[in-house]
Design an enzyme around this catalytic site. Structure first.
Site, PDB file in Angstrom:
ATOM      1  N   HIS A 285      -3.803  -4.608  -0.119  1.00 26.54           N
ATOM      2  CA  HIS A 285      -3.350  -5.227   1.128  1.00 26.54           C
ATOM      3  C   HIS A 285      -3.452  -6.744   0.995  1.00 26.54           C
ATOM      4  CE1 HIS A 285      -2.908  -1.754   3.865  1.00 26.54           C
ATOM      5  NE2 HIS A 285      -3.842  -1.209   3.117  1.00 26.54           N
TER       6      HIS A 285
ATOM      7  N   CYS B 202       0.846  -1.205   0.000  1.00 22.82           N
ATOM      8  CA  CYS B 202       0.000   0.000   0.000  1.00 22.82           C
ATOM      9  C   CYS B 202       0.880   1.254   0.000  1.00 22.82           C
ATOM     10  CB  CYS B 202      -0.976  -0.043   1.163  1.00 22.82           C
ATOM     11  SG  CYS B 202      -2.365   1.126   0.961  1.00 22.82           S
TER      12      CYS B 202
ATOM     13  N   GLU C 233      -2.486  -8.962   3.023  1.00 22.67           N
ATOM     14  CA  GLU C 233      -2.832  -9.551   4.328  1.00 22.67           C
ATOM     15  C   GLU C 233      -4.317  -9.456   4.628  1.00 22.67           C
ATOM     16  OE1 GLU C 233      -2.362  -5.208   5.320  1.00 22.67           O
ATOM     17  OE2 GLU C 233      -1.520  -6.630   3.877  1.00 22.67           O
TER      18      GLU C 233
END
Length: 216
Positions: free
Chosen positions: A194, A84, A196
């Site tokens: 992102h 990001c 994750e």
């Protein structure tokens, strides 16, 4: 030459680091949170996270004297992944609030999405799930087992443009604006989304990055 994997997640007070750490642990790997120069230089994989503004993040990296260290390891055998805002920091400069020099590891400018094509009515931040536009000649190794059917979670108002000399970039689009979702130049990688927070597809990206070892 490193003889084993050592994953460092840069801890500089900017970023959603615990969710990244948890995702890497879920994949069966240890990861250390650190801003220690010697530890970064001895790593095999370094992840640069980021949430917030570009000028603030660069200022924090500067205060803990990591800017030159990150540039140095980018020229070594260390694999780097920016996530990001962390990806945006890898570029030449940003126009968020004011023109601010970046790490200049990748060539390109970070610009406000509303300023592209003068789309003043575009809703920002861009929040949501997007798939990737993967060109036929793309050979980016962190795309292993990734297709256009995989979706990733984005939340941002700025993106990279004028990204020359980065032939392995993979794009997505929002309101008709195309911008890089994944970038690569040799051992340096970046994700505007992102991973994750992107479910199984995001975990595949992180696994592919960690699996990179002595490719260059």
């Amino acid at each position: 030459m490193k003889n084993k994997k050592k994953i460092i997640l840069i801890d500089y007070g900017v970023g959603n680091i615990l969710s990244i750490k948890n995702a890497i642990n879920y994949l069966g790997h240890e990861v250390k949170l650190s801003s220690n120069i010697l530890e970064l230089e001895s790593a095999s994989h370094v992840i640069l996270p980021g949430v917030g503004s570009f000028p603030s993040a660069i200022n924090k990296l500067s205060k803990i004297k990591l800017i030159e260290t990150i540039k140095k390891i980018a020229l070594s055998e260390v694999f780097i992944l920016g996530i990001c805002l962390g990806m945006q920091l890898l570029f030449s400069r940003s126009f968020e609030f004011k023109e601010t020099p970046g790490l200049k590891i990748l060539e390109g400018d970070i610009k406000f999405l509303q300023d592209i094509k003068n789309l003043k009515s575009i809703k920002l931040p861009h929040i949501g799930w997007n798939n990737l536009i993967i060109g036929k000649n793309i050979s980016n190794p962190i795309l292993k087992n990734i297709t256009s059917k995989d979706y990733f979670y984005f939340i941002h108002s700025y993106a990279a443009f004028n990204t020359k000399n980065n032939s392995n970039n993979v794009f997505t689009k929002y309101n008709g604006i195309y911008f890089p979702a994944i970038v690569q130049n040799e051992n340096v990688f970046g994700c505007q989304f992102h991973p994750e927070k992107s479910s199984k597809s995001g975990l595949k990206i992180l696994k592919n990055f960690i699996d990179l070892y002595f490719l260059y």
